[in-house]
Scaffold this active site. Structure first.
Site, PDB file in Angstrom:
ATOM      1  N   THR B 148       0.827  -1.207   0.000  1.00 35.55           N
ATOM      2  CA  THR B 148       0.000   0.000   0.000  1.00 35.55           C
ATOM      3  C   THR B 148       0.865   1.263   0.000  1.00 35.55           C
ATOM      4  OG1 THR B 148      -1.749  -1.146   1.168  1.00 35.55           O
ATOM      5  CG2 THR B 148      -1.737   1.240   1.367  1.00 35.55           C
ATOM      6  N   GLY B 187       3.256  -3.327   8.528  1.00 36.79           N
ATOM      7  CA  GLY B 187       3.515  -3.640   9.929  1.00 36.79           C
ATOM      8  C   GLY B 187       4.971  -4.028  10.121  1.00 36.79           C
ATOM      9  N   GLU B 430      -5.361  -5.621   3.866  1.00 38.69           N
ATOM     10  CA  GLU B 430      -5.437  -6.676   2.840  1.00 38.69           C
ATOM     11  C   GLU B 430      -6.694  -6.541   1.985  1.00 38.69           C
ATOM     12  OE1 GLU B 430      -2.003  -7.307   3.560  1.00 38.69           O
ATOM     13  OE2 GLU B 430      -2.942  -8.436   1.958  1.00 38.69           O
TER      14      GLU B 430
END
Lengths: 217, 447
Positions: B148, B187, B430
Site C-alpha cells: 500500500t 507492519g 489486505e
C-alpha cells in the site's frame, strides 16, 4: 451469466444453475433447508438483476466502466448475498458431517446454533426474501417465534458454549470475562493500578486547578 | 468462582470438553493447542495491564522485548514438532502466539511471519527460497511487506513505486517518485524490519510490465541504520494495534541485485528480457494466504469478545423481571440473548467457513504445483468475499458484545475495546471490504 447453462461451474457457484430451474422453490417452509434455498434464490436474483442492469446501461450507451460504477451498490449486495449462501451452506453441511461422530447432547446444541444462525439471517434479509421467494406474513411470524424459542433453548447452555471456546484467562486478559467471574474485584484492582491514583493529590491541582478555582487564572 | 457462573456451569446439558474438541478439529489438536498456550501463558510471557498507561514509544519498546521472548518459542515449537510454513501446525502455533495476551495490541514481528515468509514461499523460486527462508526462519533478518502507498490502496495496478532494470549492472533501481508513492502501513517496517518486500511497477527495456515483488534491504544488518536512499519511519498512533510499528518507506534510486526480484512466476533475464507469468493473478498468492488467516483470526477475536460478554452477563444483575424479586441476571433478558447468542453461532459459522477456505487454498496450491490454474478465480472470489463478510460481521458483533456489557465494556481492562480495534483493522487491511466484494461480484458476473 448468459451462458450459465452451458459452462462448467466451480463448486461455490454450482447452486446458481439449480436455482434457475423451475420448481426450485415453489413453496416456502420454515426449515433450515428451505431458508438456505431461499438465500440461494436471493443471491441468484441479485446477481441476475445486477448483471441485467449492467447490460442495460451498457446497451443504452453508457461506457462499461461507468455502468459498473453505477451498478456497484447492487453488485456489492450480490457478492454479499453469495457469501451468505456459502457461509450458511458450509455451517449446515458441517452439521451433517458431525452427525455420526458426536454425542446426542452435542448434536442438539450444534443443531440449535445452526438453526439460530440461519433464522437470524432469514429475519435480517426479510426484504430480499419477500422480493424473490414465496414467503408469507404467517411464515415470517413463525420465523420470529422459532428464533425466540431458540434463544430460550440456548439460554441454559450459554456459559457452557463460551467455556467450550477454551480461552485461558491469560488470553482473555479481561477484568469482566475471567473464568472465575470475579468481575467487580478485578475492576477495582485494575483501578488501583492507575498511575494517577499513585498520590492522593495530583500536582496539577496546585499548578492549575486551585488558581482557577480561586479566580486567579 | 462466582456463584451465578458456577450455577450456569452446573446446568449445562452437553459435555464442554467434547465441544472444545469439535471446535479444534479433534482431541489431538486440542492437546497440542493447550500445550502451546500453556507455554505462552507462563507469567514471564504475560503483559501487565499497566501497559495501557504507557506512551507510544514505550508500548513499542515493550512489544519488541516481549515479542522477541515469545517468538523465540516458535523455534522451540518448530524443533519439537518439525513443521514448515505450509503446515497447519505452523498456522495454529502462529494463531496461538499472536492471540496470546502479550500480543493483545499486535506484534511488530507479526508481518514477518504472516506475510514476509509466506510471500517468499509463494513468489520466490526454489533458489530464492533456499537463500531467504532459512535467514527469515532464524530471524537473522526481519522482513516487512510493503504494498500500500500513501495515495494508493487496494487497487494495486495503480501503485506508483517503480523498479527499473539496469542491464549494465544487472540491478533494479527502485524509486518512489512522488509523496503519494511512499509506502504506507506495512507492519513492522517503522523501526523493526531490516528487509522488506516492496511491490513496484517493473520497467525493463523501456516498457512497464505491471507490479512485481522485490526484496529490498532497508536497514544495515549490523547497525540497523537506514541504508542510503531509504527514508523509513513509523506512521504514528492508530485506533488499535499500537504495538505494531506500521511504517512509511521512501526509495530514492535504491539499487538491488537482479536476484532480489521474486521470480517464481515472472522473470527478468540478465539482458533485461521479461518472461511473463502464466497468470498475472499468481502474484496475489501471498495476499490470498493472508486472507485465509484473517478469516480464521476473525473467529478468534469474536470468540474472545463473546466469552467476555456472556460471562459478564451471567454475573451482572440488573433490574427486576417481576416486582419484589431480586435483580435478575442480565443474561435472562431476551434482548441480551439476542445480542449475544448470534455472536456464539457466528464464531462457529466463521470458523467452519475459514476451514473451507483453507482447504480450497491448499487444494489450489497442490494443483498449482501440477500446473493447473483452474481454481484460481474461484479461490480469489471466495477469499475476497469471506474476508469481507466475516470481518464485517465479526466487528459488528464484537461492538454488540461491548454494548452488552454496558459501561464496564468501555473499560480498556475489559479487553473489548482492544479486541474491537484489532478486528476492525481487518476490515481495511489486505483489501477494503467494499472493493473485495466488488472483486467477488466481478467473478460472479463473469460466471
Amino acid at each position: 451469466w448468459q451462458s450459465l447453462d452451458a459452462v462448467k461451474l466451480t463448486p461455490t457457484v454450482a447452486y446458481l444453475r439449480n436455482t434457475r430451474e423451475k420448481g426450485f422453490l415453489n413453496k416456502w417452509e420454515n426449515t433450515i433447508e428451505c431458508i438456505i434455498r431461499g438465500m440461494q434464490v436471493v443471491a441468484m436474483r441479485k446477481i441476475q438483476t445486477s448483471v441485467e442492469m449492467l447490460e442495460h446501461r451498457v446497451l443504452s450507451g453508457i461506457p462499461m466502466e461507468d455502468a459498473w460504477n453505477m451498478t456497484s451498490l447492487q453488485l456489492v449486495a450480490a457478492a454479499e448475498a453469495h457469501c451468505r449462501v456459502i457461509i450458511l451452506s458450509s455451517f449446515y453441511e458441517n452439521l451433517n458431517r458431525v452427525q455420526t461422530t458426536s454425542s446426542p447432547e452435542l448434536k442438539r446444541v450444534l443443531n440449535q446454533l445452526v438453526e439460530l444462525y440461519t433464522v437470524y439471517w432469514a429475519l435480517e434479509k426479510l426484504g430480499d426474501l419477500l422480493q424473490w421467494v414465496p414467503i408469507s406474513q404467517k411464515d415470517i411470524e413463525g420465523l420470529k417465534l422459532w428464533y425466540e424459542q431458540l434463544l430460550e433453548k440456548l439460554r441454559p447452555n450459554a456459559v457452557g458454549l463460551v467455556d467450550a471456546f477454551d480461552l485461558r484467562d491469560e488470553i482473555l486478559r479481561s477484568t469482566i470475562g475471567a473464568y472465575d467471574g470475579r468481575v467487580y474485584e478485578r475492576l477495582m484492582e485494575e483501578a488501583l493500578k492507575n498511575p494517577v491514583n499513585a498520590e492522593p493529590v495530583n500536582k496539577t491541582y496546585h499548578t492549575y486547578l486551585k488558581p482557577f478555582m480561586m479566580g486567579k487564572l | 468462582i462466582n456463584k451465578d457462573l458456577q450455577r450456569e456451569r452446573e446446568k449445562c446439558t452437553f459435555n464442554i470438553e467434547e465441544m472444545t474438541s469439535y471446535i479444534d478439529g479433534g482431541q489431538e489438536n486440542t492437546k497440542k493447542r493447550r500445550e502451546t498456550e500453556a507455554v505462552l501463558s507462563k507469567p514471564e510471557f504475560c503483559n501487565d495491564s499497566s501497559q495501557d498507561y504507557l506512551s507510544h514509544t514505550e508500548k513499542y519498546e515493550l512489544a519488541i522485548k516481549q515479542s522477541v521472548e515469545l517468538f523465540s518459542l516458535l523455534r522451540k515449537f518448530q524443533n519439537e514438532r518439525n513443521f514448515s510454513i505450509t503446515d497447519d501446525d505452523y498456522r495454529d502455533v502462529l494463531t496461538s502466539l499472536l492471540g496470546s495476551s502479550t500480543m493483545r495490541d499486535g506484534s511488530p514481528l507479526g508481518v514477518h511471519y504472516i506475510m514476509f515468509m509466506p510471500a517468499i514461499l509463494s513468489l520466490g523460486t526454489s533458489e530464492q527460497q533456499k537463500y531467504w527462508l532459512p535467514r527469515a526462519w532464524s530471524c537473522s533478518i526481519i522482513g516487512a511487506y510493503a504494498q500500500t502507498e500513501l495515495g494508493h490502496g487496494t487497487f494495486i495496478r495503480g501503485l506508483e513505486a517503480t523498479a527499473t532494470y539496469d542491464p549494465t549492472t544487472q540491478e533494479f533501481v527502485l524509486n518512489t517518485p512522488t509523496l503519494t508513492s511512499y509506502k504506507w502501513w506495512p507492519g513492522g517496517l517503522g523501526r523493526t524490519a531490516n528487509y522488506c518486500i516492496v511491490i513496484a511497477q517493473l520497467y525493463t527495456k523501456g516498457k512497464c510490465h505491471g507490479v512485481h515483488s522485490f526484496i529490498v534491504q532497508v536497514r544495515d544488518e549490523e547497525t540497523h541504520h537506514p541504508l542510503s536512499g531509504i527514508k523509513v519511519g513509523d506512521i504514528g498512533s492508530k485506533l488499535g494495534l499500537n504495538s505494531v510499528d506500521n511504517g512509511y518507506l521512501g526509495l530514492d534510486n535504491v539499487r538491488i541485485p537482479r536476484s532480489h526480484m521474486l521470480m517464481k512466476h515472472a522473470q527478468v533475464l540478465e539482458d533485461g528480457t521479461y518472461v511473463k507469468s502464466k497468470n498475472s493473478k499468481l502474484n496475489y498468492g501471498a495476499m490470498m494466504f493472508v486472507r485465509t488467516v484473517i478469516v480464521r483470526d476473525t473467529a478468534n477475536f469474536l470468540s474472545r469478545a463473546v466469552t467476555i460478554a456472556v460471562r459478564f452477563s451471567a454475573v451482572r444483575r440488573q433490574c427486576q423481571l417481576k416486582s419484589g424479586e431480586p435483580e435478575c441476571q442480565i443474561l435472562d433478558y431476551f434482548t441480551q440473548q439476542h445480542k449475544l447468542f448470534i455472536a456464539i453461532a457466528t464464531c462457529h459459522a466463521i470458523r467452519i467457513s475459514a476451514n473451507k477456505l483453507w482447504e480450497t487454498y491448499n487444494a489450489f496450491n497442490e494443483e498449482l504445483e501440477a500446473g493447473s490454474l483452474e481454481k484460481l478465480p474461484e479461490l480469489h472470489a471466495l477469499a475476497c468475499c469471506l474476508k469481507a463478510v466475516c470481518t464485517s460481521d465479526s466487528t459488528t458483533l464484537i461492538e454488540r458484545c461491548r454494548l452488552a456489557c454496558g459501561g464496564h465494556g468501555y473499560m480498556l481492562s475489559s479487553n473489548l475495546p482492544l479486541t474491537y480495534g484489532q478486528a476492525t483493522a481487518a476490515c481495511t487491511y489486505e483489501g477494503d471490504n467494499t472493493v473485495l466484494l466488488l472483486q467477488t461480484a466481478r467473478f460472479l458476473a463473469k460466471t
